[in-house]
Design a protein around this motif. Structure first.
Motif, PDB file in Angstrom:
ATOM      1  N   PHE A 181       0.777  -1.246  -0.082  1.00  0.00           N
ATOM      2  CA  PHE A 181      -0.121  -0.093  -0.015  1.00  0.00           C
ATOM      3  C   PHE A 181       0.947   1.239  -0.119  1.00  0.00           C
ATOM      4  N   ALA A 182       2.033   1.212   0.459  1.00  0.00           N
ATOM      5  CA  ALA A 182       3.093   2.383   0.717  1.00  0.00           C
ATOM      6  C   ALA A 182       3.487   2.948  -0.911  1.00  0.00           C
ATOM      7  N   ASP A 183       3.337   1.799  -1.740  1.00  0.00           N
ATOM      8  CA  ASP A 183       3.702   2.263  -3.023  1.00  0.00           C
ATOM      9  C   ASP A 183       2.459   2.913  -3.705  1.00  0.00           C
ATOM     10  N   TYR A 184       1.308   2.434  -3.319  1.00  0.00           N
ATOM     11  CA  TYR A 184       0.064   3.082  -4.061  1.00  0.00           C
ATOM     12  C   TYR A 184      -0.057   4.379  -3.579  1.00  0.00           C
ATOM     13  N   ILE A 185       0.376   4.660  -2.532  1.00  0.00           N
ATOM     14  CA  ILE A 185       0.197   6.219  -1.910  1.00  0.00           C
ATOM     15  C   ILE A 185       0.913   7.080  -2.981  1.00  0.00           C
ATOM     16  N   VAL A 186       2.212   6.833  -2.937  1.00  0.00           N
ATOM     17  CA  VAL A 186       3.003   7.710  -3.881  1.00  0.00           C
ATOM     18  C   VAL A 186       2.760   7.514  -5.234  1.00  0.00           C
ATOM     19  N   PHE A 187       2.386   6.401  -5.805  1.00  0.00           N
ATOM     20  CA  PHE A 187       1.885   6.293  -7.164  1.00  0.00           C
ATOM     21  C   PHE A 187       0.603   7.069  -7.405  1.00  0.00           C
ATOM     22  N   SER A 188      -0.475   7.006  -6.462  1.00  0.00           N
ATOM     23  CA  SER A 188      -1.448   7.919  -6.676  1.00  0.00           C
ATOM     24  C   SER A 188      -1.370   9.350  -6.755  1.00  0.00           C
ATOM     25  N   ALA A 189      -0.464   9.970  -5.978  1.00  0.00           N
ATOM     26  CA  ALA A 189       0.236  11.194  -5.943  1.00  0.00           C
ATOM     27  C   ALA A 189       0.515  11.483  -7.520  1.00  0.00           C
ATOM     28  N   LEU A 190       1.328  10.626  -8.022  1.00  0.00           N
ATOM     29  CA  LEU A 190       1.915  10.921  -9.249  1.00  0.00           C
ATOM     30  C   LEU A 190       0.809  10.530 -10.382  1.00  0.00           C
ATOM     31  N   GLN A 191      -0.161   9.717 -10.372  1.00  0.00           N
ATOM     32  CA  GLN A 191      -1.145   9.487 -11.134  1.00  0.00           C
ATOM     33  C   GLN A 191      -1.964  10.593 -11.200  1.00  0.00           C
ATOM     34  N   TRP A 192      -2.168  11.454 -10.289  1.00  0.00           N
ATOM     35  CA  TRP A 192      -2.813  12.690 -10.077  1.00  0.00           C
ATOM     36  C   TRP A 192      -2.401  13.694 -10.948  1.00  0.00           C
ATOM     37  N   LEU A 193      -1.154  13.862 -10.957  1.00  0.00           N
ATOM     38  CA  LEU A 193      -0.221  14.849 -11.763  1.00  0.00           C
ATOM     39  C   LEU A 193      -0.293  14.339 -13.137  1.00  0.00           C
ATOM     40  N   ARG A 194      -0.015  13.069 -13.423  1.00  0.00           N
ATOM     41  CA  ARG A 194       0.199  12.427 -14.561  1.00  0.00           C
ATOM     42  C   ARG A 194      -1.154  12.730 -15.517  1.00  0.00           C
ATOM     43  N   VAL A 195      -2.544  12.678 -14.855  1.00  0.00           N
ATOM     44  CA  VAL A 195      -3.268  12.654 -15.891  1.00  0.00           C
ATOM     45  C   VAL A 195      -4.098  14.199 -15.697  1.00  0.00           C
ATOM     46  N   THR A 196      -3.654  14.923 -14.968  1.00  0.00           N
ATOM     47  CA  THR A 196      -3.878  16.374 -14.848  1.00  0.00           C
ATOM     48  C   THR A 196      -3.292  17.296 -15.732  1.00  0.00           C
ATOM     49  N   ALA A 197      -2.071  17.266 -15.324  1.00  0.00           N
ATOM     50  CA  ALA A 197      -1.001  18.416 -15.984  1.00  0.00           C
ATOM     51  C   ALA A 197      -0.008  17.670 -16.840  1.00  0.00           C
ATOM     52  N   GLY A 198       0.248  16.126 -16.631  1.00  0.00           N
ATOM     53  CA  GLY A 198       1.340  15.745 -17.469  1.00  0.00           C
ATOM     54  C   GLY A 198       2.812  15.567 -16.571  1.00  0.00           C
ATOM     55  N   LEU A 199       3.532  14.772 -16.966  1.00  0.00           N
ATOM     56  CA  LEU A 199       5.063  14.702 -16.056  1.00  0.00           C
ATOM     57  C   LEU A 199       6.157  15.314 -16.987  1.00  0.00           C
ATOM     58  N   SER A 200       5.902  16.252 -17.834  1.00  0.00           N
ATOM     59  CA  SER A 200       6.990  16.679 -18.506  1.00  0.00           C
ATOM     60  C   SER A 200       8.179  17.150 -17.724  1.00  0.00           C
ATOM     61  N   MET A 201       7.833  17.564 -16.466  1.00  0.00           N
ATOM     62  CA  MET A 201       8.836  18.057 -15.347  1.00  0.00           C
ATOM     63  C   MET A 201       9.942  16.973 -14.926  1.00  0.00           C
ATOM     64  N   LEU A 202       9.494  15.602 -15.349  1.00  0.00           N
ATOM     65  CA  LEU A 202      10.669  14.585 -14.854  1.00  0.00           C
ATOM     66  C   LEU A 202      11.170  13.985 -16.030  1.00  0.00           C
ATOM     67  N   ALA A 203      12.500  13.639 -16.221  1.00  0.00           N
ATOM     68  CA  ALA A 203      13.062  13.295 -17.319  1.00  0.00           C
ATOM     69  C   ALA A 203      12.764  11.824 -17.553  1.00  0.00           C
ATOM     70  N   PRO A 204      12.743  11.547 -18.861  1.00  0.00           N
ATOM     71  CA  PRO A 204      12.510  10.153 -19.416  1.00  0.00           C
ATOM     72  C   PRO A 204      13.068   9.033 -18.711  1.00  0.00           C
ATOM     73  N   ASP A 205      14.322   9.333 -18.316  1.00  0.00           N
ATOM     74  CA  ASP A 205      15.469   8.181 -17.713  1.00  0.00           C
ATOM     75  C   ASP A 205      15.343   8.267 -16.242  1.00  0.00           C
ATOM     76  N   ASP A 206      14.512   9.213 -15.762  1.00  0.00           N
ATOM     77  CA  ASP A 206      14.477   9.167 -14.192  1.00  0.00           C
ATOM     78  C   ASP A 206      13.899   7.938 -13.549  1.00  0.00           C
TER      79      ASP A 206
END
Length: 229
Positions: A181-206
């Motif tokens: 569940f700890a993974d799903y906590i952080v995943f869900s935060a980044l999913q929120w960003l992914r589907v609303t504003a995108g993840l262009s602020m992170l490098a593809p090889d991050d």
């Protein structure tokens, strides 16, 4: 009866963006439980269970209602002990609490300063006035002022994930060799960003992007059912 999860959606009923709802979605999927995800606008929350909860997600398990994503995970762990564990024991519950604090106090606050207007723009027209009023009251300023320094916030965002990069030097998931569940906590935060504003602020090889991709692929790629912004 199939379990029902009431999840927050935007004007598009399939645009599920709430990080808290995504935590519950991934917890149910981790347990291997069949469930119906019911799109719910802010205006529709009051209709659930006679006003059972002012917030989402709400889980309906054959008439037993549970709200709050962490409470839902704890409920599922107790109610379905024969299914894969979300915590791997009491230590996993304690781990999840500190991860929850990191996610909500560091990652969520940064995402709000980046994606707030994107979230507002994706909402049903009937929800926009409520969202603006409630968030401006909570944040103490206009939505436009919150995101006024968006470019700087985007530039600073990657550094806020350094604890994740440190962890990923040693293991593929926060839970170790497999997610908890700890993974799903952080995943869900980044999913929120992914589907609303995108993840262009992170490098593809991050390394965090590689971890996020692993999470998106989990449980028959449940996370990919909503496309990125």
């Amino acid at each position: 009866m199939t379990l029902a999860l009431y999840s927050l959606c935007g004007a598009n009923p399939q645009h599920f963006f709430s990080p808290h709802c995504w935590k519950a979605v991934m917890a149910l999927a981790h347990k291997g439980l069949a469930f119906e995800e019911i799109p719910t606008t802010y205006a529709g929350i009051a209709k659930i269970g006679g006003g059972f909860s002012p917030t989402l997600p709400v889980l309906d398990d054959n008439g037993h209602l549970v709200t709050d994503s962490f409470a839902i995970a704890l409920y599922l762990e107790e109610a379905y002990p024969d299914r894969p564990s979300l915590f791997g024991g009491e230590g996993g519950k304690a781990l999840s609490r500190i991860v929850e604090g990191y996610s909500q106090m560091v990652i969520h606050t940064a995402i709000m300063r980046i994606a707030l207007m994107d979230i507002h723009g994706a909402l049903d027209e009937g929800d926009k006035a409520y969202f603006r009023e409630s968030r401006e009251q909570r944040l103490g300023r206009k939505l436009e002022d919150v995101v006024a320094n968006r470019a700087a916030e985007e530039a600073a965002f990657a550094a806020k994930l350094e604890p994740m990069r440190h962890m990923l030097k040693f293991q593929p998931f926060i839970g170790g060799e497999s997610p908890l569940f700890a993974d799903y906590i952080v995943f869900s935060a980044l999913q929120w960003l992914r589907v609303t504003a995108g993840l262009s602020m992170l490098a593809p090889d991050d390394p965090v992007i590689a971890w996020l991709d692993r999470c998106l692929d989990l449980h028959e790629s449940r996370g990919r059912t909503v496309t990125a912004a």
